[in-house]
Design a protein around this motif. Structure first.
Motif, PDB file in Angstrom:
ATOM      1  N   GLY B  20      26.993 -25.742  27.280  1.00 42.53           N
ATOM      2  CA  GLY B  20      26.324 -24.355  27.597  1.00 42.53           C
ATOM      3  C   GLY B  20      25.621 -23.849  26.358  1.00 42.53           C
ATOM      4  O   GLY B  20      24.881 -22.804  26.472  1.00 42.53           O
ATOM      5  N   LEU B  21      25.140 -24.911  25.516  1.00 41.20           N
ATOM      6  CA  LEU B  21      24.048 -24.711  24.445  1.00 41.20           C
ATOM      7  C   LEU B  21      22.736 -24.855  25.078  1.00 41.20           C
ATOM      8  O   LEU B  21      21.952 -24.330  24.362  1.00 41.20           O
ATOM      9  N   ASP B  22      22.685 -25.596  26.063  1.00 32.90           N
ATOM     10  CA  ASP B  22      21.156 -26.227  26.597  1.00 32.90           C
ATOM     11  C   ASP B  22      20.793 -25.148  27.552  1.00 32.90           C
ATOM     12  O   ASP B  22      21.826 -24.707  28.406  1.00 32.90           O
ATOM     13  N   PRO B  23      19.586 -24.760  27.893  1.00 32.47           N
ATOM     14  CA  PRO B  23      19.179 -23.815  29.008  1.00 32.47           C
ATOM     15  C   PRO B  23      19.824 -24.212  30.385  1.00 32.47           C
ATOM     16  O   PRO B  23      20.097 -23.496  31.173  1.00 32.47           O
ATOM     17  N   THR B  24      19.617 -25.660  30.562  1.00 30.42           N
ATOM     18  CA  THR B  24      20.116 -26.008  31.637  1.00 30.42           C
ATOM     19  C   THR B  24      21.134 -26.908  31.526  1.00 30.42           C
ATOM     20  O   THR B  24      21.094 -28.002  30.387  1.00 30.42           O
ATOM     21  N   PRO B  25      22.350 -27.054  32.021  1.00 23.36           N
ATOM     22  CA  PRO B  25      23.548 -27.757  31.576  1.00 23.36           C
ATOM     23  C   PRO B  25      23.076 -29.448  31.521  1.00 23.36           C
ATOM     24  O   PRO B  25      22.674 -29.748  32.840  1.00 23.36           O
ATOM     25  N   ALA B  26      23.380 -30.109  30.665  1.00 19.54           N
ATOM     26  CA  ALA B  26      23.489 -31.555  30.674  1.00 19.54           C
ATOM     27  C   ALA B  26      24.332 -32.130  31.361  1.00 19.54           C
ATOM     28  O   ALA B  26      25.521 -32.011  31.370  1.00 19.54           O
ATOM     29  N   SER B  27      24.051 -33.395  32.034  1.00 14.21           N
ATOM     30  CA  SER B  27      25.209 -34.185  32.601  1.00 14.21           C
ATOM     31  C   SER B  27      25.857 -34.698  31.879  1.00 14.21           C
ATOM     32  O   SER B  27      25.422 -35.491  30.971  1.00 14.21           O
ATOM     33  N   ILE B  28      27.450 -34.783  31.727  1.00  5.70           N
ATOM     34  CA  ILE B  28      28.114 -35.334  30.868  1.00  5.70           C
ATOM     35  C   ILE B  28      28.641 -36.871  31.633  1.00  5.70           C
ATOM     36  O   ILE B  28      28.988 -37.763  30.995  1.00  5.70           O
ATOM     37  N   ALA B  29      29.149 -36.357  32.965  1.00  8.28           N
ATOM     38  CA  ALA B  29      29.597 -37.740  33.689  1.00  8.28           C
ATOM     39  C   ALA B  29      29.253 -37.380  35.197  1.00  8.28           C
ATOM     40  O   ALA B  29      29.970 -36.591  35.582  1.00  8.28           O
ATOM     41  N   GLU B  30      28.652 -38.416  35.680  1.00  6.42           N
ATOM     42  CA  GLU B  30      28.141 -38.147  37.378  1.00  6.42           C
ATOM     43  C   GLU B  30      29.308 -38.616  38.094  1.00  6.42           C
ATOM     44  O   GLU B  30      29.261 -38.322  39.418  1.00  6.42           O
ATOM     45  N   GLU B  31      30.180 -39.657  37.524  1.00  5.56           N
ATOM     46  CA  GLU B  31      31.439 -40.154  38.393  1.00  5.56           C
ATOM     47  C   GLU B  31      32.679 -39.582  37.642  1.00  5.56           C
ATOM     48  O   GLU B  31      32.678 -39.659  36.381  1.00  5.56           O
ATOM     49  N   PRO B  32      33.876 -39.561  38.550  1.00  3.52           N
ATOM     50  CA  PRO B  32      34.884 -39.352  37.464  1.00  3.52           C
ATOM     51  C   PRO B  32      35.409 -40.336  36.587  1.00  3.52           C
ATOM     52  O   PRO B  32      34.803 -41.475  36.906  1.00  3.52           O
ATOM     53  N   LEU B  33      35.732 -39.832  35.520  1.00  3.75           N
ATOM     54  CA  LEU B  33      36.025 -40.977  34.338  1.00  3.75           C
ATOM     55  C   LEU B  33      37.386 -41.578  34.948  1.00  3.75           C
ATOM     56  O   LEU B  33      38.048 -41.310  35.644  1.00  3.75           O
ATOM     57  N   ASP B  34      37.652 -42.958  34.512  1.00 10.81           N
ATOM     58  CA  ASP B  34      38.696 -43.703  35.012  1.00 10.81           C
ATOM     59  C   ASP B  34      40.098 -43.155  34.342  1.00 10.81           C
ATOM     60  O   ASP B  34      40.049 -42.363  33.323  1.00 10.81           O
ATOM     61  N   ASP B  35      41.240 -43.491  34.705  1.00 12.92           N
ATOM     62  CA  ASP B  35      42.372 -42.657  34.484  1.00 12.92           C
ATOM     63  C   ASP B  35      42.873 -42.800  33.026  1.00 12.92           C
ATOM     64  O   ASP B  35      43.320 -41.799  32.214  1.00 12.92           O
ATOM     65  N   LEU B  36      42.525 -44.077  32.496  1.00  9.47           N
ATOM     66  CA  LEU B  36      42.821 -44.249  30.824  1.00  9.47           C
ATOM     67  C   LEU B  36      42.007 -43.434  30.063  1.00  9.47           C
ATOM     68  O   LEU B  36      42.414 -42.863  29.280  1.00  9.47           O
ATOM     69  N   VAL B  37      40.704 -43.351  30.285  1.00 15.72           N
ATOM     70  CA  VAL B  37      39.671 -42.566  29.540  1.00 15.72           C
ATOM     71  C   VAL B  37      40.160 -40.909  29.741  1.00 15.72           C
ATOM     72  O   VAL B  37      40.141 -40.163  28.757  1.00 15.72           O
ATOM     73  N   TRP B  38      40.499 -40.626  30.879  1.00 16.45           N
ATOM     74  CA  TRP B  38      40.845 -39.401  31.350  1.00 16.45           C
ATOM     75  C   TRP B  38      42.105 -38.794  30.454  1.00 16.45           C
ATOM     76  O   TRP B  38      42.031 -37.810  30.023  1.00 16.45           O
ATOM     77  N   ALA B  39      42.886 -39.635  30.541  1.00 17.81           N
ATOM     78  CA  ALA B  39      44.177 -39.289  29.645  1.00 17.81           C
ATOM     79  C   ALA B  39      44.065 -39.043  28.227  1.00 17.81           C
ATOM     80  O   ALA B  39      44.659 -37.768  27.707  1.00 17.81           O
ATOM     81  N   ASP B  40      43.141 -39.828  27.785  1.00 19.04           N
ATOM     82  CA  ASP B  40      42.994 -39.779  26.133  1.00 19.04           C
ATOM     83  C   ASP B  40      42.048 -38.473  25.968  1.00 19.04           C
ATOM     84  O   ASP B  40      42.111 -37.712  24.857  1.00 19.04           O
ATOM     85  N   LEU B  41      41.050 -38.386  27.001  1.00 18.89           N
ATOM     86  CA  LEU B  41      40.003 -37.048  26.905  1.00 18.89           C
ATOM     87  C   LEU B  41      41.069 -35.850  27.193  1.00 18.89           C
ATOM     88  O   LEU B  41      40.739 -34.945  25.816  1.00 18.89           O
ATOM     89  N   VAL B  42      42.108 -35.684  27.887  1.00 21.17           N
ATOM     90  CA  VAL B  42      42.868 -34.486  27.845  1.00 21.17           C
ATOM     91  C   VAL B  42      43.236 -34.168  26.638  1.00 21.17           C
ATOM     92  O   VAL B  42      43.655 -33.133  26.135  1.00 21.17           O
TER      93      VAL B  42
END
Lengths: 111, 375
Positions: B20-42
């Protein structure tokens, strides 16, 4: 109906049942709130933290950022959701009642 | 976490924190993260209280998620928002109590920053409430809250210590939340050199419920965010870094005024370090020229010594206490401070430490050890 302070500080009648066309809806005094995608989460001045789920409820909440007439709210929602005013009114009345019962919303009857 | 997962989680978390700090939103992930990464991210997002920004990143498509992951995001944010409104109700109750007790209050951090500095308060989550009272009112504030059933989490070392020397104290409120009652902003020497009269000289108003609450003005909130970011935790938490970046991005952010205020608060070195940390952790953001100022500024010997108490070695409270001793003006106050730490009241020792003898040993060792290489 009970007595509540009107917008001008004078006594106004607060409606508990389904709103009438000229009734004014406003967020209850003292309520603190957030929204999250499809719901309103609020803490009334007295009572429990409550969630009301639904896009209609969320849009209603936006529309009562400033006090608004029931007829105007119904018309706006009918436009937004491309629905008949009568349908919106029928579906939304229980949401209004829920919000009022839980201390999030006030309905001031037209004098 | 394996290092690959860990690195990816840290990358995504930092990207969420700057969303939200950039004028246009920067892409963070164009594909869903795998479950292991996702669980830790949450877990990481929950711990860093970034669920509002995570939801925003998912909502605008910067972070692509599966249906199940979307459910996680919605639930995380729902819980966080329920906590925010419950905390704000708790805050209003505490402010009412204090004001009825004759204590002037200003709101710090969470709720004030959420409402005054973010376009939607739902973007800024928090887990407790923070209020500040004037030093002269501190004992009265404690008395008022205690009489109302607020449970002070730790006693003070000796009567009058908190009013004169401490950052403040914390309470468990009757509703079961944490309320931090501040005298100043940070523990240790920097908290002691801040001119508290200056802190109370400018303010904004926070509309909350049907109340108008006093809070720091934007320059004050920015300086507090910098203090919190750089001196609060190691490594710095992302929310205060984002707060600082969020404020610098505001069109009416007054960088010259902030620098002048930082000088009057005597926290220029911390603010410069915090601005550099914002850039290091969040990447390039609008700083209104503070990045150049931070880069070129050379802290004085006294500032370096004070900062070292927070940044070098184990950042223990004993190290800060020893450094604080040097920051206290006047021999009598130094003696009172040292006496309170070395010979605290029995209730304080019971709550916080093993025994008076251990405390004496720790206190004396710390003071002697820290003084030797400097003098």
């Amino acid at each position: 109906m009970t007595q509540a302070a009107g917008q001008d500080g004078g006594a106004a009648r607060e409606r508990r049942g389904a709103p009438a066309s000229d009734d004014t809806l406003l967020r209850a005094p003292g309520v603190v709130w957030r929204t999250s995608i499809d719901r309103i989460i609020f803490s009334p001045a007295e009572g429990e933290v409550t969630e009301i789920v639904g896009l209609g409820a969320l849009r209603l909440w936006e529309l009562v950022a400033e006090p608004a007439r029931w007829s105007e709210i119904v018309a706006a929602l009918a436009r937004d959701f491309d629905a008949e005013a009568a349908t919106v009114e029928r579906d939304l009345a229980p949401v209004v009642a829920d919000l009022v019962d839980r201390g999030g919303l006030s309905v001031v009857a037209a004098s | 976490m394996t290092s690959d997962v860990s690195n990816e989680v840290l990358r995504v978390t930092a990207a969420v924190a700057r969303h939200g700090l950039d004028p246009t939103p920067a892409s963070i992930a164009e594909e869903p993260l795998d479950d292991l990464v996702w669980a830790d991210l949450v877990d990481e997002v929950r711990g860093q209280r970034l669920s509002g920004l995570l939801l925003a990143a998912v909502a605008d498509g910067s972070l692509v998620v599966t249906d199940g992951q979307l459910d996680d995001v919605l639930e995380l944010h729902r819980v966080s928002m329920a906590l925010s409104v419950a905390l704000e109700r708790d805050l209003l109750t505490a402010v009412d109590l204090l004001e009825r007790g004759g204590v002037e209050v200003q709101v710090l951090k969470g709720s004030a920053v959420a409402h005054l500095d973010y376009p939607d308060p739902g973007l800024r989550c928090f887990g407790d409430s923070d209020v500040q009272v004037r030093a002269a009112d501190f004992d009265r504030a404690v008395e008022v809250l205690t009489a109302a059933g607020y449970d002070r989490i730790f006693p003070q070392p000796r009567a009058g210590f908190d009013r004169r020397f401490s950052k403040g104290t914390s309470f468990e409120t009757p509703a079961g939340f944490e309320l931090d009652l501040h005298r100043t902003f940070v523990l240790g020497p920097i908290g002691l050199v801040i001119d508290l009269d200056e802190v109370w000289s400018a303010h904004d108003t926070l509309d909350l419920g049907d109340r108008k609450l006093r809070t720091l003005d934007r320059s004050g909130r920015f300086l507090h965010a910098c203090l919190h970011a750089y001196l609060g935790d190691s490594p710095p938490r992302l929310v205060p870094l984002r707060d600082a970046a969020q404020m610098m991005a505001a069109p009416d952010f007054d960088a010259d005024g902030v620098r002048a205020r930082a000088a009057r608060w005597r926290v220029e070195a911390v603010v410069a370090a915090a601005v550099s940390t914002v850039l290091a952790r969040l990447g390039p953001v609008e700083t209104r020229g503070l990045d150049v100022w931070a880069r070129d500024r050379r802290p004085g010997r006294r500032e370096t010594r004070m900062l070292a108490a927070y940044t070098e070695g184990h950042r223990s409270s004993a190290t800060k206490a020893a450094a604080a001793l040097r920051a206290i003006p006047g021999g009598r106050d130094k003696v009172a401070y040292l006496r309170a730490l070395v010979f605290p009241d029995a209730a304080y020792v019971r709550e916080r430490h093993g025994s008076r003898r251990d405390r004496f040993r720790r206190g004396v060792t710390s003071v002697v050890f820290r003084r030797a290489p400097i003098s």
